[in-house]
Design an enzyme around this catalytic site. Structure first.
Site, mmCIF file in Angstrom:
data_model
loop_
_atom_site.group_PDB
_atom_site.id
_atom_site.type_symbol
_atom_site.label_atom_id
_atom_site.label_comp_id
_atom_site.label_asym_id
_atom_site.label_seq_id
_atom_site.Cartn_x
_atom_site.Cartn_y
_atom_site.Cartn_z
ATOM 1 N N THR A 1 40.580 44.420 41.957
ATOM 2 C CA THR A 1 39.794 43.225 41.617
ATOM 3 C C THR A 1 39.261 42.637 42.923
ATOM 4 O O THR A 1 39.690 43.031 44.010
ATOM 5 C CB THR A 1 40.661 42.155 40.918
ATOM 6 O OG1 THR A 1 41.687 41.719 41.817
ATOM 7 C CG2 THR A 1 41.294 42.683 39.647
ATOM 8 N N ILE B 1 48.246 43.798 47.923
ATOM 9 C CA ILE B 1 47.492 42.682 48.493
ATOM 10 C C ILE B 1 46.234 43.214 49.189
ATOM 11 O O ILE B 1 46.295 44.150 49.981
ATOM 12 C CB ILE B 1 48.355 41.885 49.493
ATOM 13 C CG1 ILE B 1 49.567 41.259 48.774
ATOM 14 C CG2 ILE B 1 47.517 40.805 50.194
ATOM 15 C CD1 ILE B 1 49.229 40.234 47.703
ATOM 16 N N LYS B 2 45.112 42.577 48.840
ATOM 17 C CA LYS B 2 43.834 43.010 49.402
ATOM 18 C C LYS B 2 43.416 42.006 50.478
ATOM 19 O O LYS B 2 43.324 40.797 50.205
ATOM 20 C CB LYS B 2 42.814 43.018 48.258
ATOM 21 C CG LYS B 2 41.732 44.049 48.391
ATOM 22 C CD LYS B 2 40.945 44.103 47.083
ATOM 23 C CE LYS B 2 39.765 45.009 47.181
ATOM 24 N NZ LYS B 2 38.893 44.903 46.012
ATOM 25 N N VAL B 3 43.194 42.512 51.680
ATOM 26 C CA VAL B 3 42.756 41.643 52.782
ATOM 27 C C VAL B 3 41.480 42.219 53.385
ATOM 28 O O VAL B 3 41.257 43.428 53.331
ATOM 29 C CB VAL B 3 43.835 41.518 53.896
ATOM 30 C CG1 VAL B 3 45.101 40.852 53.391
ATOM 31 C CG2 VAL B 3 44.145 42.870 54.538
#
Ligand code: G3P
Length: 216
Positions: free
Chosen positions: A27, A83-85
């Site tokens: 997402t 976790i998207k960074v």
């Protein structure tokens, strides 16, 4: 070779999840905005569909802010969380810290092999090169995937190459051919992967012949 869906539309995901062909989900804030639902509600529903790997983007200016949001998400959703960074100095600082804690991290907005190398050094689980946006600039999205995959293979890097921003089915084939580990795709692209005009035509002919043989 894994396929992820790139969407925050839970209703559509629920239809395609039953295919058994989907390995995870990505997402981003734009997809959340399009879905028009609060992110935590979307993550809750996706988790309850049985999805085991959901990339959730943390939006903050500092690594401390990213880490705080990451720990909140993990406390709510546990082991499904990736976790998207972003590939920025603060994003990679947060990535390194999370990698040390065995948290899966997807480093997003990758447009060069150099960025992918830094993300891998920071312990990323996945790097997300944006194939379609590279083509939008009249650069070669396939070459970008190939370069990253080559560097990772040469140096036996465990970080997986997750081809994102895919606009056409051919880009899925291309990405896997040149070494992508994962493609994340929209639902329309996923549906198009099944389709071939000769399959439809062949099926129609088989149906007609079957009816001639056994039909009333
Ligand atoms: O996974 C990243 C992807 O959602 C970006 O796609 O179409 O906005 O370039 P797009």
């Amino acid at each position: 070779m894994k396929l992820f869906l790139d969407t925050a539309d839970v209703e559509t995901v629920s239809q395609f999840w039953s295919t058994g062909l989907i390995d995870g989900l990505t997402t981003n804030p734009t997809l959340m905005m399009k879905a028009g639902k609060l992110p935590d509600k979307v993550y809750y529903d996706l988790k309850h569909l049985g999805i085991k790997d959901i990339s959730m983007e943390v939006v903050a200016d500092t690594s401390e802010g990213m880490l705080a949001e990451a720990s909140r998400l993990i406390s709510l959703f546990g082991s499904v969380v990736t976790i998207k960074v972003p590939c920025t100095p603060e994003g990679l600082k947060a990535c390194k810290e999370m990698a040390n804690q065995n948290i899966r991290v997807n480093v997003t907005l990758i447009f060069s092999a150099a960025q992918a190398i830094l993300a891998a050094k920071a312990g990323a689980t996945y790097v997300s090169p944006f194939v379609g946006r590279v083509y939008d600039q009249h650069w070669d999205g396939r070459h970008l995937i190939e370069e990253i995959a080559d560097v990772f293979a040469t140096h036996q890097i465990k970080t997986e190459v997750l081809a994102a921003s895919i606009r056409e089915p051919i880009q899925v084939t291309d990405a896997f051919r040149v070494g992508a580990d994962i493609c994340t795709i929209s639902v329309p692209i996923f549906y198009q992967l099944y389709k071939h005009v000769l399959t439809d035509k062949g099926l129609e002919k088989f149906d007609q012949d079957w009816q001639k043989l056994v039909g009333g």
